[in-house]
Every structure is written in structure tokens, then in C-alpha cells.
Design an enzyme around this catalytic site. Sequence first.
Site, PDB file in Angstrom:
ATOM      1  N   THR A 194       0.833  -1.196   0.000  1.00  0.00           N
ATOM      2  CA  THR A 194       0.000   0.000   0.000  1.00  0.00           C
ATOM      3  C   THR A 194       0.865   1.243   0.000  1.00  0.00           C
ATOM      4  O   THR A 194       2.019   1.202   0.440  1.00  0.00           O
ATOM      5  CB  THR A 194      -0.931   0.036   1.242  1.00  0.00           C
ATOM      6  OG1 THR A 194      -1.803   1.164   1.148  1.00  0.00           O
ATOM      7  CG2 THR A 194      -0.156   0.151   2.545  1.00  0.00           C
ATOM      8  N   ASP A 197      -8.020  -4.284   0.073  1.00  0.00           N
ATOM      9  CA  ASP A 197      -8.900  -3.357  -0.623  1.00  0.00           C
ATOM     10  C   ASP A 197     -10.149  -3.229   0.234  1.00  0.00           C
ATOM     11  O   ASP A 197     -10.670  -4.228   0.743  1.00  0.00           O
ATOM     12  CB  ASP A 197      -9.235  -3.869  -2.030  1.00  0.00           C
ATOM     13  CG  ASP A 197      -9.618  -2.720  -2.963  1.00  0.00           C
ATOM     14  OD1 ASP A 197      -9.133  -1.593  -2.761  1.00  0.00           O
ATOM     15  OD2 ASP A 197     -10.425  -2.946  -3.891  1.00  0.00           O
ATOM     16  N   PHE A 234      -9.052   8.827   8.184  1.00  0.00           N
ATOM     17  CA  PHE A 234      -8.997   9.190   6.770  1.00  0.00           C
ATOM     18  C   PHE A 234     -10.293   8.764   6.080  1.00  0.00           C
ATOM     19  O   PHE A 234     -11.169   8.153   6.693  1.00  0.00           O
ATOM     20  CB  PHE A 234      -7.771   8.539   6.099  1.00  0.00           C
ATOM     21  CG  PHE A 234      -7.840   7.031   6.013  1.00  0.00           C
ATOM     22  CD1 PHE A 234      -7.643   6.240   7.136  1.00  0.00           C
ATOM     23  CD2 PHE A 234      -8.124   6.397   4.807  1.00  0.00           C
ATOM     24  CE1 PHE A 234      -7.713   4.855   7.067  1.00  0.00           C
ATOM     25  CE2 PHE A 234      -8.195   5.005   4.722  1.00  0.00           C
ATOM     26  CZ  PHE A 234      -7.984   4.243   5.856  1.00  0.00           C
ATOM     27  N   TYR A 257     -13.708   8.045   4.718  1.00  0.00           N
ATOM     28  CA  TYR A 257     -15.080   8.264   5.183  1.00  0.00           C
ATOM     29  C   TYR A 257     -15.196   8.247   6.716  1.00  0.00           C
ATOM     30  O   TYR A 257     -16.309   8.269   7.244  1.00  0.00           O
ATOM     31  CB  TYR A 257     -16.003   7.193   4.581  1.00  0.00           C
ATOM     32  CG  TYR A 257     -16.084   7.244   3.062  1.00  0.00           C
ATOM     33  CD1 TYR A 257     -17.048   8.024   2.426  1.00  0.00           C
ATOM     34  CD2 TYR A 257     -15.200   6.513   2.265  1.00  0.00           C
ATOM     35  CE1 TYR A 257     -17.122   8.067   1.033  1.00  0.00           C
ATOM     36  CE2 TYR A 257     -15.260   6.557   0.873  1.00  0.00           C
ATOM     37  CZ  TYR A 257     -16.227   7.337   0.272  1.00  0.00           C
ATOM     38  OH  TYR A 257     -16.293   7.374  -1.109  1.00  0.00           O
ATOM     39  N   ASP A 258     -14.075   8.207   7.421  1.00  0.00           N
ATOM     40  CA  ASP A 258     -14.114   8.126   8.890  1.00  0.00           C
ATOM     41  C   ASP A 258     -14.988   9.208   9.544  1.00  0.00           C
ATOM     42  O   ASP A 258     -15.685   8.913  10.523  1.00  0.00           O
ATOM     43  CB  ASP A 258     -12.693   8.205   9.478  1.00  0.00           C
ATOM     44  CG  ASP A 258     -11.971   6.867   9.427  1.00  0.00           C
ATOM     45  OD1 ASP A 258     -12.616   5.848   9.153  1.00  0.00           O
ATOM     46  OD2 ASP A 258     -10.743   6.855   9.665  1.00  0.00           O
ATOM     47  N   LYS A 279     -10.577   3.020  17.287  1.00  0.00           N
ATOM     48  CA  LYS A 279     -11.036   2.582  15.957  1.00  0.00           C
ATOM     49  C   LYS A 279     -10.764   1.092  15.779  1.00  0.00           C
ATOM     50  O   LYS A 279     -11.595   0.348  15.259  1.00  0.00           O
ATOM     51  CB  LYS A 279     -10.351   3.399  14.850  1.00  0.00           C
ATOM     52  CG  LYS A 279     -10.785   2.954  13.453  1.00  0.00           C
ATOM     53  CD  LYS A 279     -10.211   3.776  12.315  1.00  0.00           C
ATOM     54  CE  LYS A 279     -10.647   3.204  10.969  1.00  0.00           C
ATOM     55  NZ  LYS A 279     -10.110   3.907   9.800  1.00  0.00           N
TER      56      LYS A 279
HETATM   57  P1  IMP Z   1      -8.842   1.656  -0.913  1.00  0.00           P
HETATM   58  O1  IMP Z   1      -8.959   0.390  -0.178  1.00  0.00           O
HETATM   59  O2  IMP Z   1      -7.512   2.318  -0.639  1.00  0.00           O
HETATM   60  O3  IMP Z   1      -9.138   1.516  -2.381  1.00  0.00           O
HETATM   61  O4  IMP Z   1      -9.889   2.645  -0.278  1.00  0.00           O
HETATM   62  C1  IMP Z   1     -11.154   2.867  -0.819  1.00  0.00           C
HETATM   63  C2  IMP Z   1     -11.759   4.123  -0.251  1.00  0.00           C
HETATM   64  O5  IMP Z   1     -12.334   3.840   1.006  1.00  0.00           O
HETATM   65  C3  IMP Z   1     -10.847   5.311  -0.063  1.00  0.00           C
HETATM   66  O6  IMP Z   1     -11.576   6.478  -0.395  1.00  0.00           O
HETATM   67  C4  IMP Z   1     -10.516   5.310   1.376  1.00  0.00           C
HETATM   68  O7  IMP Z   1     -10.277   6.588   1.847  1.00  0.00           O
HETATM   69  C5  IMP Z   1     -11.785   4.700   1.964  1.00  0.00           C
HETATM   70  N1  IMP Z   1     -11.445   3.893   3.131  1.00  0.00           N
HETATM   71  C6  IMP Z   1     -10.755   2.740   3.167  1.00  0.00           C
HETATM   72  N2  IMP Z   1     -10.622   2.320   4.439  1.00  0.00           N
HETATM   73  C7  IMP Z   1     -11.241   3.241   5.207  1.00  0.00           C
HETATM   74  C8  IMP Z   1     -11.406   3.370   6.615  1.00  0.00           C
HETATM   75  O8  IMP Z   1     -10.942   2.573   7.432  1.00  0.00           O
HETATM   76  N3  IMP Z   1     -12.086   4.456   7.015  1.00  0.00           N
HETATM   77  C9  IMP Z   1     -12.599   5.382   6.155  1.00  0.00           C
HETATM   78  N4  IMP Z   1     -12.451   5.313   4.847  1.00  0.00           N
HETATM   79  C10 IMP Z   1     -11.769   4.243   4.370  1.00  0.00           C
END
Ligand code: IMP
Length: 194
Positions: free
Chosen positions: A8, A69, A149, A151-152, A172
Amino acid sequence: MRTIVFATNNPNKVEEVRAIVGREYHIISLKDAGIHIDIPEPHDTLEKNAAEKSGTIYRLTGSNCFSEDTGLEVEALNGVPGVKSARYAGEHSSSTDNVNKLLAELADTNNRKARFRTIISLIFDGKEHQFEGVCNGTITLKPSGDAGFGYDPVFIPDGASATFAEMTLDEKNRFSHRKKAMRQLLSFLSLAGK
Ligand code: IMP
């Protein structure tokens, strides 16, 4: 301490995962491993995207590695944004854009139920294993909190009264989808004696 590459570029995810695994494993990010690539997420499921990421890094490094993901699945939107959560408001959208779009889409509904779903893809000794973690909760009417970060600021997990963005990392991790998936990964490694 055993080292595993976490495929990542998201420093928040690395921090969360390091807090979960403690001292048993040394988690290194792509940056720490000297790998400077943006791995695409071209597929229509979390499972396929996670496999794409871990597979790409395994082919590059030959090392044990895992990726994850995550998607936010909103009941009133039939599971959207889901696998497209990062790009919900457009190709290069910010988290604020995505959150604003989500709140606008939910403006006319009382059903605020949602869940985060994480798929971890681990490649260990050349074989892939997947683990899933789910966190059910609700979407708030407006953002609250500065931590975390994505949608938290608009997600309250079931059993809590604050958004993820109002919690410390440890708080969290008491609820989190990522923690649930990581626990399965850790128990797989310990059962396998790795
Ligand atoms: P990805 O897994 O990096 O593709 O994340 C997908 C989307 O979901 C991104 O916009 C992230 O900011 C959001 N996201 C992933 N994990 C979290 C989390 O734990 N909290 C809030 N948003 C998340």
C-alpha cells in the site's frame, strides 16, 4: 522479527496495521521497500483488486506480502460506493469530495445503514490466501472529527457513539473492518507456524 511487505501507499493504513500486529511482525510499506509504483485497481470486486495488488508486488519482490482493498457499502445505495469508494466523486476526487457526494446522495433517506468491508490478500510462500473483515454502522448527517482518513468523519460503527474520526487509533481498532481481517491473517500465520 519477521518482515512482511504491506502493498500500500496509504500511510494511514500502515499505521493502523502496525498498531494491530504489535511487535511480532515488521510491516513495511511499498515506500519502505523502495517500490514506487501506483498499483491499479481495475476490477469490479474488492477480492480481485486485492489479489491484483498482492500479485503485482509478489512478482516484483518475490517476498511474502499482503494487500488490502476496502469499500464502504451503503444499504440505501445498493452497496455503492463499494469497490469504487476511492473514486466515488470522480477519478481524482478527495476524501472531502467523496464524503460530500455521499451525504448528498443520502439527503432524502432515513436509512443510513452502511458497512465497511475489507479484503486482505496475503501471498505466503507463493500461495494466495484471502481474509475478510466487516464493520457495520451508520452514516451521520454531517462530518465530525479530524482523525483517520476517507469516510471516517461520517461513519459511526455499531456499538459506538462517535465517528471513527473522533476516535483514537486504538478505539477505531476495537471496531474496525481492517482489524478483523488482520486478526484472521495473524491467526493464519500463527497456525501455519510462520
Ligand atoms: P482503498 O482500499 O484504498 O481503495 O480505499 C477505498 C476508499 O475507502 C478510499 O476512499 C478510502 O479513503 C476509503 N477507506 C478505506 N478504508 C477506510 C477506513 O478505514 N475508514 C474510512 N475510509 C476508508
